[in-house]
Scaffold this active site. Structure first.
Site, PDB file in Angstrom:
ATOM      1  CG  HIS A 211      -5.252  23.821 -16.922  1.00 50.94           C
ATOM      2  ND1 HIS A 211      -6.368  23.176 -16.432  1.00 50.94           N
ATOM      3  CD2 HIS A 211      -4.272  22.886 -16.922  1.00 50.94           C
ATOM      4  CE1 HIS A 211      -6.074  21.920 -16.154  1.00 50.94           C
ATOM      5  NE2 HIS A 211      -4.812  21.731 -16.455  1.00 50.94           N
TER       6      HIS A 211
ATOM      7  CG  ASP B  76       4.718  13.983 -20.574  1.00 51.28           C
ATOM      8  OD1 ASP B  76       5.344  14.427 -19.589  1.00 51.28           O
ATOM      9  OD2 ASP B  76       3.489  14.116 -20.707  1.00 51.28           O
TER      10      ASP B  76
ATOM     11  N   GLY C 195       3.633  17.082 -24.200  1.00 51.05           N
ATOM     12  CA  GLY C 195       3.184  16.818 -22.834  1.00 51.05           C
ATOM     13  C   GLY C 195       1.996  15.882 -22.835  1.00 51.05           C
ATOM     14  N   GLY C 196       2.045  14.866 -23.710  1.00 53.22           N
ATOM     15  CA  GLY C 196       0.891  14.004 -23.967  1.00 53.22           C
ATOM     16  C   GLY C 196       0.705  12.845 -23.021  1.00 53.22           C
TER      17      GLY C 196
END
Length: 402
Positions: free
Chosen positions: A310, A270, A245-246
């Site tokens: 998060h 990603d 997910g860069g």
């Protein structure tokens, strides 16, 4: 003695002139390190709260700050700073000059520029004449300049609707990504990501501001670049680091500034639409991947996730982590989690703000150290070390298999 507006009328021994003189001489370059500057900034925030009367605080919250956001959005729509830049960013402009550039009435611009200057976002060189500041110049950078648009598209509408939503739901902590404050605000179904895929203009703005967040502090600002290294040659087929997910590769680019020979051992993952904008140099492996599916790259030295978990509550986070756990090589692979770790006290205002923004847009949250430890243990991992810096509100958790 305290007046009706909260003002303390008792004589003070503080010399107003010398105090103000000290403040006016203090700039970001007045400190020996950026860490000292950040400590001073926190102290300055606290100073403002002590100096303000209740009326000062209400005026700031209810009028001053909301107006600033509105005026920056108006200037963004009028392309004031872009047009000013073409003339010369350091060239002072009058309200009449800006009116000629934009077509807006000078009387209106005078009201807007006056408030921006009153809050130090423009420099007033003389009556009705202004110069750009470092902040307004930064808005010319696309990934940063999108913030006024994003503010009005996302956070402000969500925070406006938050009290209404929480009242309707009995003041329960939001937990559903598909049915939370964001969906209530936008009148949509599905996740925030679904919404941005269907609304390309807002989606592009969101991707731009995420770019500015990702570049603010990279992995190597916290974690020594030599730490993921191993004894394998640089042309080994075993990946050194998988950036899950860069985004467009901000952290990988930073790694390559320190270790330019390891490009072929770095993997960027990603969504396909994000990778179309990837900025990685030749040699880096770029591959579309959904982190809710099994991790296809097995046995890498390190798996890295920056500002990912998060976004998700514990159940989906466990699914993401489980796929990474299954790909890790015992005794060799490590997991690097780059995210906020909320302290038990004295939380940085940016970290607490992120927590509420996560609640508003994704029904998620920022975690404390104990919450991170519990999450990792639930999927068979443990914390090896936490890398932190006074220069960043986020930290890096180095984790390994139990």
């Amino acid at each position: 003695m305290t007046a009706i507006d909260g003002t303390n009328t008792t004589n003070s021994s503080v010399s107003t002139t010398s105090f103000i003189d000290t403040l006016e001489r203090t700039t970001a370059s007045s400190f020996g390190s950026d860490g000292d500057r950040i400590k001073a900034l926190r102290a300055a925030y606290a100073l403002i709260s002590r100096l303000e009367t209740p009326w000062d605080t209400v005026a700031r919250l209810a009028m001053t700050e909301p107006a600033l956001g509105a005026y920056l959005k108006i200037f963004r729509d009028l392309q004031v700073f872009e047009k000013w830049h073409h003339l010369g960013s350091d060239l002072p402009q009058t309200d009449a000059d800006l009116s000629a550039l934009t077509g807006a009435e000078p009387e209106l611009l005078a009201r807007l520029t006056r408030h921006l200057a009153a809050n130090n976002l423009l420099e007033e060189v003389s009556a009705g004449t202004y110069r750009q500041t470092a902040f307004t110049k930064s808005l010319l950078v696309p990934v940063f300049g999108s913030w006024p648009d994003y503010l009005y598209d996302g956070p402000l509408p969500c925070f406006y609707k938050m009290p209404e939503y929480l009242a309707k739901t009995g003041y329960k902590n939001p937990t559903s990504q598909g049915d939370g404050i964001f969906q209530y605000t936008k009148g949509c179904k599905g996740t925030m990501y679904d919404y941005y895929e269907q609304n390309s203009k807002e989606g592009a703005t969101f991707n731009n501001i995420m770019g500015s967040v990702m570049t603010k502090k990279s992995m190597l600002d916290l974690y020594p670049y030599e730490e993921p290294s191993d004894s394998l040659p640089n042309d080994s087929p075993t990946p050194l680091l998988v950036d899950v997910g860069g985004n467009v590769g901000h952290d990988i680019i930073k790694i390559l500034t320190e270790q330019p020979d390891v490009a072929s051992r770095l993997v960027l993952q990603d969504r396909p639409e994000v990778l179309e904008l990837a900025k990685c140099p030749p040699g880096v492996q770029v591959a579309a991947h959904d982190f809710f599916t099994p991790q296809p790259v097995k046995g890498a030295r390190a798996y890295y996730i920056h500002a990912i978990l998060h976004n998700w509550s514990d159940e989906p986070s466990r699914k993401i982590l489980s796929h990474l756990r299954d790909a890790m090589e015992p005794g060799y692979s490590k997991l690097l989690i780059h995210d906020h770790i909320l302290p038990a006290e004295n939380v940085h205002p940016q970290a607490s703000a992120y927590d509420l923004l996560m609640m508003a847009k994704l029904s998620s949250f920022e975690r404390t150290e104990s919450m991170w430890e519990g999450l990792l243990q639930s999927v068979g991992m443990k914390t090896k070390k936490i890398w932190s810096s006074p220069l960043a509100t986020q930290s890096i958790i180095e984790a390994e298999l139990l």
